[in-house]
Design a protein around this motif. Structure first.
Motif, PDB file in Angstrom:
ATOM      1  N   TYR A  50      56.063 105.685  51.631  1.00 46.45           N
ATOM      2  CA  TYR A  50      57.220 104.833  51.375  1.00 46.45           C
ATOM      3  C   TYR A  50      57.003 103.353  51.655  1.00 46.45           C
ATOM      4  N   ILE A  51      56.235 103.015  52.660  1.00 48.46           N
ATOM      5  CA  ILE A  51      55.967 101.595  52.907  1.00 48.46           C
ATOM      6  C   ILE A  51      54.928 101.113  51.901  1.00 48.46           C
ATOM      7  N   ASP A  52      55.294 100.097  51.150  1.00 54.44           N
ATOM      8  CA  ASP A  52      54.404  99.560  50.119  1.00 54.44           C
ATOM      9  C   ASP A  52      53.425  98.585  50.775  1.00 54.44           C
ATOM     10  N   TRP A  53      52.277  99.099  51.175  1.00 52.03           N
ATOM     11  CA  TRP A  53      51.298  98.284  51.890  1.00 52.03           C
ATOM     12  C   TRP A  53      50.665  97.241  50.994  1.00 52.03           C
ATOM     13  N   ASN A  54      50.668  97.472  49.681  1.00 50.52           N
ATOM     14  CA  ASN A  54      50.158  96.455  48.767  1.00 50.52           C
ATOM     15  C   ASN A  54      50.995  95.176  48.860  1.00 50.52           C
ATOM     16  N   THR A  55      52.310  95.354  48.872  1.00 49.31           N
ATOM     17  CA  THR A  55      53.205  94.203  48.993  1.00 49.31           C
ATOM     18  C   THR A  55      53.040  93.523  50.345  1.00 49.31           C
ATOM     19  N   ILE A  56      52.977  94.322  51.415  1.00 45.53           N
ATOM     20  CA  ILE A  56      52.822  93.764  52.767  1.00 45.53           C
ATOM     21  C   ILE A  56      51.518  92.973  52.865  1.00 45.53           C
ATOM     22  N   ALA A  57      50.444  93.547  52.363  1.00 44.52           N
ATOM     23  CA  ALA A  57      49.133  92.888  52.446  1.00 44.52           C
ATOM     24  C   ALA A  57      49.096  91.614  51.602  1.00 44.52           C
ATOM     25  N   LEU A  58      49.722  91.651  50.428  1.00 47.29           N
ATOM     26  CA  LEU A  58      49.772  90.475  49.574  1.00 47.29           C
ATOM     27  C   LEU A  58      50.516  89.334  50.266  1.00 47.29           C
ATOM     28  N   ALA A 109      52.890  85.168  39.696  1.00 45.86           N
ATOM     29  CA  ALA A 109      53.754  86.105  40.423  1.00 45.86           C
ATOM     30  C   ALA A 109      54.727  85.301  41.286  1.00 45.86           C
ATOM     31  N   ASN A 110      55.987  85.703  41.260  1.00 46.80           N
ATOM     32  CA  ASN A 110      57.025  84.895  41.902  1.00 46.80           C
ATOM     33  C   ASN A 110      56.864  84.776  43.413  1.00 46.80           C
ATOM     34  N   VAL A 111      56.384  85.830  44.076  1.00 45.40           N
ATOM     35  CA  VAL A 111      56.201  85.753  45.529  1.00 45.40           C
ATOM     36  C   VAL A 111      55.173  84.686  45.880  1.00 45.40           C
ATOM     37  N   THR A 112      54.076  84.659  45.158  1.00 43.63           N
ATOM     38  CA  THR A 112      53.039  83.649  45.399  1.00 43.63           C
ATOM     39  C   THR A 112      53.591  82.247  45.196  1.00 43.63           C
ATOM     40  N   MET A 113      54.374  82.064  44.152  1.00 43.44           N
ATOM     41  CA  MET A 113      54.883  80.725  43.825  1.00 43.44           C
ATOM     42  C   MET A 113      55.831  80.206  44.898  1.00 43.44           C
ATOM     43  N   VAL A 114      56.714  81.050  45.396  1.00 41.25           N
ATOM     44  CA  VAL A 114      57.648  80.561  46.411  1.00 41.25           C
ATOM     45  C   VAL A 114      56.934  80.268  47.728  1.00 41.25           C
ATOM     46  N   LEU A 115      55.892  81.037  48.019  1.00 40.33           N
ATOM     47  CA  LEU A 115      55.107  80.755  49.228  1.00 40.33           C
ATOM     48  C   LEU A 115      54.453  79.373  49.155  1.00 40.33           C
ATOM     49  N   PRO A 242      44.327  90.174  34.119  1.00 41.10           N
ATOM     50  CA  PRO A 242      44.150  91.058  32.953  1.00 41.10           C
ATOM     51  C   PRO A 242      42.701  91.176  32.494  1.00 41.10           C
ATOM     52  N   ILE A 243      41.873  90.176  32.824  1.00 41.52           N
ATOM     53  CA  ILE A 243      40.467  90.188  32.408  1.00 41.52           C
ATOM     54  C   ILE A 243      39.579  90.818  33.477  1.00 41.52           C
ATOM     55  N   LEU A 244      39.811  90.424  34.734  1.00 41.83           N
ATOM     56  CA  LEU A 244      38.963  90.893  35.833  1.00 41.83           C
ATOM     57  C   LEU A 244      39.284  92.321  36.264  1.00 41.83           C
ATOM     58  N   HIS A 245      40.536  92.726  36.057  1.00 43.39           N
ATOM     59  CA  HIS A 245      40.999  94.063  36.459  1.00 43.39           C
ATOM     60  C   HIS A 245      40.816  94.282  37.974  1.00 43.39           C
ATOM     61  N   VAL A 246      41.013  93.217  38.731  1.00 42.28           N
ATOM     62  CA  VAL A 246      41.039  93.311  40.194  1.00 42.28           C
ATOM     63  C   VAL A 246      42.479  93.089  40.623  1.00 42.28           C
ATOM     64  N   ASP A 247      43.053  94.032  41.361  1.00 46.31           N
ATOM     65  CA  ASP A 247      44.475  93.941  41.685  1.00 46.31           C
ATOM     66  C   ASP A 247      44.771  92.711  42.539  1.00 46.31           C
ATOM     67  N   LEU A 248      46.027  92.260  42.461  1.00 45.51           N
ATOM     68  CA  LEU A 248      46.436  91.019  43.124  1.00 45.51           C
ATOM     69  C   LEU A 248      46.259  91.085  44.636  1.00 45.51           C
ATOM     70  N   THR A 249      46.501  92.246  45.223  1.00 43.43           N
ATOM     71  CA  THR A 249      46.364  92.382  46.670  1.00 43.43           C
ATOM     72  C   THR A 249      44.926  92.158  47.106  1.00 43.43           C
ATOM     73  N   SER A 250      43.978  92.727  46.376  1.00 43.28           N
ATOM     74  CA  SER A 250      42.560  92.550  46.714  1.00 43.28           C
ATOM     75  C   SER A 250      42.151  91.086  46.607  1.00 43.28           C
ATOM     76  N   VAL A 251      42.651  90.415  45.571  1.00 44.88           N
ATOM     77  CA  VAL A 251      42.334  88.994  45.388  1.00 44.88           C
ATOM     78  C   VAL A 251      42.867  88.172  46.552  1.00 44.88           C
ATOM     79  N   SER A 252      44.124  88.415  46.930  1.00 43.88           N
ATOM     80  CA  SER A 252      44.729  87.632  48.014  1.00 43.88           C
ATOM     81  C   SER A 252      44.077  87.925  49.358  1.00 43.88           C
ATOM     82  N   LEU A 253      43.730  89.176  49.625  1.00 41.14           N
ATOM     83  CA  LEU A 253      43.051  89.518  50.880  1.00 41.14           C
ATOM     84  C   LEU A 253      41.683  88.847  50.954  1.00 41.14           C
ATOM     85  N   ALA A 254      40.956  88.865  49.844  1.00 41.90           N
ATOM     86  CA  ALA A 254      39.644  88.223  49.806  1.00 41.90           C
ATOM     87  C   ALA A 254      39.779  86.723  50.066  1.00 41.90           C
TER      88      ALA A 254
END
Length: 430
Positions: A50-58, A109-115, A242-254
């Motif tokens: 239930y806890i969306d860790w992708n969102t939390i990590a992003l 993505a809207n979360v990134t923009m507001v941050l 869409p080109i790299l096919h690397v999810d947003l969470t992985s990109v932001s964590l890196a």
């Protein structure tokens, strides 16, 4: 009995959050833990399902990047440039910051923009001594509207795009961007009319503004190019998803870990971690647990499946009901689990003889994304802005936002209804 208990816990917790008598992170966390204690689900299911860790990590990752970047003074630098560009006038500033938010939310993505933008606007309003609330609320509204336009702009769109193969990035852009542009223009006009009396009263000190030198706020150290470089790389990773096919969470964590490593000599990680909005992250966790309770007892799934029986497979009726039901509920219940429940239900409509489900998918996307403006709890970006604002002593109150956001949702859904009907449904009613 368990279903009734879940609803009671959810409603009471929600009321406590609305009244703001208790810190919202504590209230949401307490409600989630009570669901564990009474046995609605166990801790393993809470943490694994239930806890969306992708969102939390992003969120966590972007908070780290923004925290380090802010130490270089770059936000103050951009703030002064923007303030001077509009001559320090409050209304043009509202127009510029809202439009920048909407465009950025569509592609980053809207979360990134507001941050990225909230620290800038908070700096501007402090410098110009103007009210922060009109700008903060406008950023939230614009982020949700702009995020509706593309596949990567808002999580519900990502989920729909992953579930339906032919709904590509270009498909979202082609079908949703025209109506998003119209809605944004109408809503922006509404916001300007709404806040004009409050903002026009502020007489700006033009002498002070003219004396401000953007370069004085920029700390030209080794950390500056490192921060900007990693920030640009992270944003590029989002755009090229869409080109790299690397999810947003992985990109932001890196990006966050790379920046921590590169700036370790300038800024100690433990000091950076102190600037993370931990309250916002824990609030998200509690909210996911509360919604998880509704999922566990089947309430969300039943709401979705009841749609099938009510509309009897009629495409226009089903499309309009999905749009409005999703739009209203998304203001009060996180749209991510609701969309997750609706996706298999819409897919099942093929068994009722529907060969063209696209109007239903576009209705679901519009309702889920635009409905996030209904309340402060309606979307991830809303909560992020509220968390950043609270930290700077500019709290956004639930009722205050509701008075602005809910009418905007009604306006947005009404315009969307006309668009969906004439573009997709008119042929099915003749």
């Amino acid at each position: 009995m368990l279903t009734i208990l879940t609803v009671v816990i959810f409603v009471i917790t929600y009321l406590v959050i609305m009244t703001e008598k208790i810190d919202r992170a504590v209230a949401a966390g307490l409600g989630g833990v009570i669901m564990l204690v009474v046995g609605i689900y166990d801790v393993n299911k809470a943490f694994l399902s239930y806890i969306d860790w992708n969102t939390i990590a992003l969120l966590f990752s972007m908070m780290i990047i923004v925290a380090i970047t802010s130490k270089t003074g770059v936000f103050e630098y951009v703030a002064i440039i923007m303030a001077k560009a509009v001559g320090g006038r409050p209304i043009p500033l509202l127009l510029v910051i809202s439009t920048l938010t909407a465009i950025g939310s569509a592609f980053l993505a809207n979360v990134t923009m507001v941050l990225l933008l909230v620290p800038i606007i908070l700096t501007i309003v402090r410098m110009l001594n103007i009210p922060a609330m009109p700008y903060l609320i406008s950023i939230i509204i614009a982020s949700n509207i702009g995020g509706t336009a593309t596949l990567i702009g808002d999580p519900p769109n990502i989920m729909i795009g992953q579930a339906v193969e032919h709904l590509t990035f270009n498909a979202f852009l082609f079908h949703l961007s025209p109506i998003v542009l119209l809605i944004y223009a109408v809503v922006l006009g509404y916001l300007i009319i709404l806040y004009w009396p409050k903002l026009k009263k502020n007489q700006l000190d033009q002498v002070t503004l003219s004396r401000m030198k953007a370069s004085h706020y920029l700390k030209v150290t080794a950390a500056l190019p490192k921060s900007l470089g990693v920030l640009c790389l992270t944003i590029a990773g989002f755009v090229l998803n869409p080109i790299l096919h690397v999810d947003l969470t992985s990109v932001s964590l890196a990006g966050a870990l790379l920046l921590l490593l590169l700036t370790e000599n300038e800024y100690k990680p433990e000091e950076v971690f102190k600037q993370v909005e931990w309250g916002t992250l824990f609030f998200f966790m509690g909210l996911f647990m509360l919604i998880g309770g509704l999922e566990e007892v089947g309430i969300i799934d039943e709401l979705a499946r009841g749609l099938v029986f009510y509309t009897e497979g009629d495409l226009p009726k089903t499309s309009m009901l999905i749009l409005w039901m999703t739009g209203i509920l998304s203001g009060f219940v996180d749209n991510i689990p609701f969309v997750a429940a609706m996706i298999p239900v819409i897919t099942e409509f093929q068994d009722y003889g529907m060969t063209n489900l696209d109007p239903l998918w576009w209705s679901l996307a519009l309702g889920a994304c635009l409905g996030g403006n209904g309340t402060l709890l309606g979307a991830s970006s809303n909560l992020v802005v509220a968390g950043l604002a609270a930290k700077e002593k500019e709290p956004i109150h639930f009722i205050e936002f509701l008075k602005v956001g809910f009418p905007i949702v009604v306006i947005s859904l009404a315009i969307s209804s006309v668009y969906v009907y004439f573009r997709y449904l008119i042929h099915f009613t003749t």
